[in-house]
Design a protein around this motif. Structure first.
Motif, short mmCIF file in Angstrom:
data_model
loop_
_atom_site.label_atom_id
_atom_site.label_comp_id
_atom_site.label_asym_id
_atom_site.label_seq_id
_atom_site.Cartn_x
_atom_site.Cartn_y
_atom_site.Cartn_z
N TYR A 115 0.83 -1.20 0.00
CA TYR A 115 0.00 0.00 0.00
C TYR A 115 0.87 1.25 0.00
N ALA A 116 1.90 1.24 0.84
CA ALA A 116 2.79 2.41 0.90
C ALA A 116 3.51 2.61 -0.44
N PHE A 117 3.97 1.50 -1.04
CA PHE A 117 4.67 1.61 -2.33
C PHE A 117 3.73 2.13 -3.42
N ALA A 118 2.44 1.84 -3.29
CA ALA A 118 1.49 2.25 -4.33
C ALA A 118 0.98 3.67 -4.13
N TRP A 119 0.63 4.04 -2.89
CA TRP A 119 -0.12 5.27 -2.71
C TRP A 119 0.49 6.31 -1.79
N LEU A 120 1.54 5.99 -1.05
CA LEU A 120 2.14 7.00 -0.18
C LEU A 120 3.42 7.49 -0.81
N LYS A 121 3.75 8.74 -0.53
CA LYS A 121 4.97 9.30 -1.09
C LYS A 121 6.01 9.38 0.01
N PHE A 122 7.17 8.79 -0.24
CA PHE A 122 8.25 8.96 0.73
C PHE A 122 9.59 8.85 0.02
N TRP A 123 10.59 9.41 0.67
CA TRP A 123 11.90 9.48 0.06
C TRP A 123 12.45 8.08 -0.18
N GLY A 124 12.95 7.82 -1.39
CA GLY A 124 13.57 6.53 -1.68
C GLY A 124 12.60 5.44 -2.08
N ARG A 125 11.32 5.78 -2.23
CA ARG A 125 10.31 4.77 -2.49
C ARG A 125 10.59 3.97 -3.76
N ASP A 126 10.88 4.66 -4.86
CA ASP A 126 11.02 3.96 -6.13
C ASP A 126 12.25 3.08 -6.17
N VAL A 127 13.34 3.57 -5.57
CA VAL A 127 14.56 2.75 -5.51
C VAL A 127 14.30 1.51 -4.67
N LEU A 203 -6.08 0.48 -8.41
CA LEU A 203 -7.34 1.01 -7.89
C LEU A 203 -7.50 2.47 -8.32
N PRO A 204 -8.74 2.92 -8.57
CA PRO A 204 -8.93 4.28 -9.07
C PRO A 204 -8.52 5.35 -8.05
N LYS A 205 -7.82 6.36 -8.56
CA LYS A 205 -7.28 7.41 -7.70
C LYS A 205 -8.39 8.20 -7.00
N GLU A 206 -9.52 8.34 -7.71
CA GLU A 206 -10.64 9.15 -7.19
C GLU A 206 -11.12 8.61 -5.84
N GLY A 220 -6.71 4.65 7.69
CA GLY A 220 -8.14 4.38 7.53
C GLY A 220 -8.47 3.97 6.10
N ILE A 221 -7.85 4.67 5.14
CA ILE A 221 -8.07 4.32 3.73
C ILE A 221 -7.55 2.91 3.46
N PHE A 222 -6.37 2.62 3.99
CA PHE A 222 -5.79 1.28 3.79
C PHE A 222 -6.72 0.22 4.37
N TRP A 223 -7.15 0.43 5.61
CA TRP A 223 -7.86 -0.61 6.35
C TRP A 223 -9.30 -0.78 5.85
N ARG A 224 -9.96 0.37 5.55
CA ARG A 224 -11.39 0.28 5.23
C ARG A 224 -11.70 0.33 3.74
N ILE A 225 -10.75 0.75 2.91
CA ILE A 225 -11.04 0.82 1.47
C ILE A 225 -10.13 -0.13 0.67
N ALA A 226 -8.81 0.06 0.82
CA ALA A 226 -7.89 -0.72 -0.02
C ALA A 226 -7.95 -2.21 0.30
N LEU A 227 -7.90 -2.57 1.57
CA LEU A 227 -7.88 -4.00 1.93
C LEU A 227 -9.14 -4.74 1.50
N PRO A 228 -10.34 -4.22 1.84
CA PRO A 228 -11.54 -4.94 1.41
C PRO A 228 -11.63 -5.11 -0.11
N LEU A 229 -11.14 -4.10 -0.86
CA LEU A 229 -11.21 -4.20 -2.31
C LEU A 229 -10.24 -5.24 -2.87
N SER A 230 -9.21 -5.57 -2.08
CA SER A 230 -8.17 -6.45 -2.63
C SER A 230 -8.36 -7.90 -2.21
N VAL A 231 -9.56 -8.23 -1.71
CA VAL A 231 -9.79 -9.62 -1.26
C VAL A 231 -9.43 -10.67 -2.32
#
Lengths: 315, 302
Positions: A115-127, A203-206, A220-231
């Motif tokens: 989830y972090a690799f997909a939707w959160l921005k942090f230093w060094g993520r892509d490497v 998953l759609p950005k909207e 909250g987004i991870f737990w209640r939206i992303a996880l249930p959608l990825s069953v």
């Protein structure tokens, strides 16, 4: 359905049509012959061993399994014998003890990271994600000796022996379920992170934007939206990791050097070296180990195919 | 719960994964490299010997690489055999089954039969194939069949003869892994544009020409993906060999991955085994580079 599936109808017109019709008939025949021939080659080895597992030791010792059809007398005695053999039932239980945490832990940890690799921005993520891709391919052989050294003496390995309490404890992970859980978790992570990150990013950005506007936190987004959608993705990952751990021989051999904790794969290997020609026992033992993955496969076939075609393949 | 504004919170999500990957994969890989320059018995080789392990491995270990006699032999040569035959076998059989099964009513059935070996352990598959290859013609179905057809033939010890053992084990490997190739290639085949294939048929191309000139080129990408997976599998091939032959007879069925395991855990020379692990790592490095490039190209398309 394909157009060519329908059997060609016999023509009544000219001889040229008849030739073409015959050619297609031969073509159809060749397709069936190839597929059924290959199907038999794939089926006969397991079928033979399965029939052997149901024959009495005396029959197995004197005649091949292919003669069993003429004198149909079958028994479950071999299964009773192998399950009663020293330690075999314990090995069966051990396989579950090893497999269940080793399946759930990596997927939980990988879901967070993916989830972090997909939707959160942090230093060094892509490497970091490129490192994960590299780790997908790295052979476990390059890790076994150092990991075993760490398991033999974790305190010394991490140079923590200056802490008086730790130095006295004599911690050892070799031969413990905790050790093999951790090893399987770590070894399963690259694949699970890769698959889940690629799923989450689709998953759609909207969805995320509107949840944010509504005041949801990242977690909250991870737990209640992303996880249930990825069953569906989680389900196929669970199946893959389960199979991989259940079928694993090498990590169990290396990290669990304790006969009372070994899983079924190790006990089959041991059976093979002590009872190399007792085929009635070996056959029954092999089918006990195979029963669990076979049940999972036939029960959850669609998740399997979806998981494989999702792209990546376990390294 | 913490809001995402903080630049450190995302790290909390990846921290457990990074911790385990570092401890179990990244650090050990470097440590193995370090160990490969050392010698001594047991898991703590302490004597620094520089490149000696590598020199011995490549020039003085006939079980690893023997170029003194023709044909060359040893684990490296066996692994080349695996790379070629195992990859070609799984990919071509998987492709043939994927394409042909698409045209019959029992498609689901035949695909399940081919896929089942993928879900059982290499240990169970080894039991199955030791059974099939048995030289006892009341046990091994291949020898029973051969002797049934040619009664004057001697039973063939498929796993007991140095000239046959590699082909026999590779055959078992193909039996296991073809299901994977078939599944991926079948999905790719079904997603091809049917209109292109049908247009070819209308233009008078027969099934054979359509396959070679249209279907195959259109499937080149999934075929590459499957072939790379099989190359990786061939390089890592270990448990099947350990259970089926333990590298024998007379070390004739060793692979590189098997040699590493055997030197470390059977002969307890961890430094020497680590050198083999490093050789293995060097061999997969081009694949790592390729995978990263492929990933970047795909991301660029998003």
């Amino acid at each position: 359905m394909n157009v060519q599936t329908a059997a060609p109808r016999a023509p009544t017109e000219s001889s040229a049509d008849l030739v073409r019709w015959l050619a297609r008939l031969v073509g159809r025949g060749a397709i069936h012959a190839t597929l059924i021939g290959l199907g038999l080659i794939w089926l006969v080895p397991s079928l033979g061993l399965f029939i052997t597992s149901l024959r009495s030791p005396a029959d197995v010792a004197t005649s091949g399994w292919w003669t069993a059809f003429s004198q149909a007398r079958f028994t479950l005695g071999n299964y009773a014998d192998v399950l009663a053999a020293r330690g075999f039932s314990q090995n069966f239980v051990n396989s579950f003890i090893i497999t269940v945490p080793s399946t759930l832990l990596p997927i939980l940890i990988a879901a967070l990271a993916g989830y972090a690799f997909a939707w959160l921005k942090f230093w060094g993520r892509d490497v970091l994600f490129l490192v994960v891709i590299a780790l997908l391919v790295i052979p476990l052989q390059t890790t076994w000796v150092p990991v075993l050294r760490m398991f033999n003496d974790p305190v010394g390995y991490f140079r923590l022996d200056w802490i008086p309490l730790l130095a006295q404890l004599d911690v050892k992970l070799t031969g413990s379920f905790v050790g093999i859980w951790l090893a399987h978790t770590a070894y399963g992570l690259p694949f699970a992170i890769f698959v889940l990150r690629n799923f989450f990013i689709g998953l759609p950005k909207e969805l995320f934007d509107s949840a944010k506007i509504d005041g949801a936190s990242d977690f909250g987004i991870f737990w209640r939206i992303a996880l249930p959608l990825s069953v569906p993705a989680l389900a196929s990952l669970v199946i893959f990791q389960f199979m991989w751990v259940w079928n694993d021989l090498m990590n169990a051999l290396i990290f669990l050097q304790d006969a009372t904790k070994q899983p079924l794969t190790v006990s089959i290997q041991a059976l093979l070296s002590t009872y190399g020609s007792e085929w009635h026992l070996l056959a029954a033992g092999a089918f006990v180990t195979m029963s669990v993955p076979l049940l999972v496969f036939f029960g959850l076939q669609q998740y399997f195919v979806r998981g494989i075609t999702a792209g990546a393949v376990k390294g | 719960m913490i809001m995402g504004k903080d630049k450190w919170t995302p790290w909390l999500y990846v921290l457990p994964a990074l911790f385990l990957l570092t401890i179990f994969l990244i650090l050990p890989t470097f440590q193995t490299l370090w160990l490969s320059f050392h010698s001594g018995f047991g898991f703590n080789p302490t004597k620094f010997v520089g490149l000696e392990n590598y020199i011995r491995l490549l020039t003085h270990d006939p079980f690893f690489l023997n170029l003194d006699r023709w044909p060359p032999s040893g684990a490296v040569v066996n692994n080349v055999l695996w790379l070629v035959l195992f990859t070609a076998g799984t990919v071509s059989l998987g492709l043939v089954i994927a394409v042909l099964a698409d045209r019959v009513r029992y498609e689901a059935g035949i695909k399940a039969v081919i896929f089942v070996p993928m879900v059982i352990s290499a240990t169970a598959a080894s039991v199955i194939f030791r059974f099939v290859y048995s030289p006892d013609s009341t046990v091994g179905v291949i020898n029973a069949l051969l002797i049934g057809l040619f009664p004057r033939l001697e039973p063939v010890p498929w796993l007991g003869r140095t000239s046959l053992v590699n082909y026999a084990v590779i055959g078992a490997g193909v039996w296991i892994w073809t299901g994977l190739a078939m599944t991926v290639l079948s999905a790719a085949y079904k997603s091809l544009d049917r209109e292109v294939l049908e247009a070819a048929a209308v233009d008078g191309a027969n099934a054979w020409q359509t396959f070679w000139q249209i279907t195959l080129p259109m499937l080149s990408q999934p075929i590459t993906v499957v072939a790379i997976t099989m190359v990786i599998n061939a390089l890592k091939m270990l448990d099947l060999i350990l259970v089926m032959t333990a590298g024998g007879p007379r070390n004739a069925s060793r692979t590189i991955a098997f040699s590493m395991y055997w030197e470390v855990f059977n002969n307890t020379v961890a430094g020497y085994g680590s050198a083999i692990a490093v050789v293995l790592l060097l061999l997969v490095t081009p694949i790592i580079v390729f995978q990263i490039r492929r990933f970047r190209a795909e991301e660029g398309l998003r």
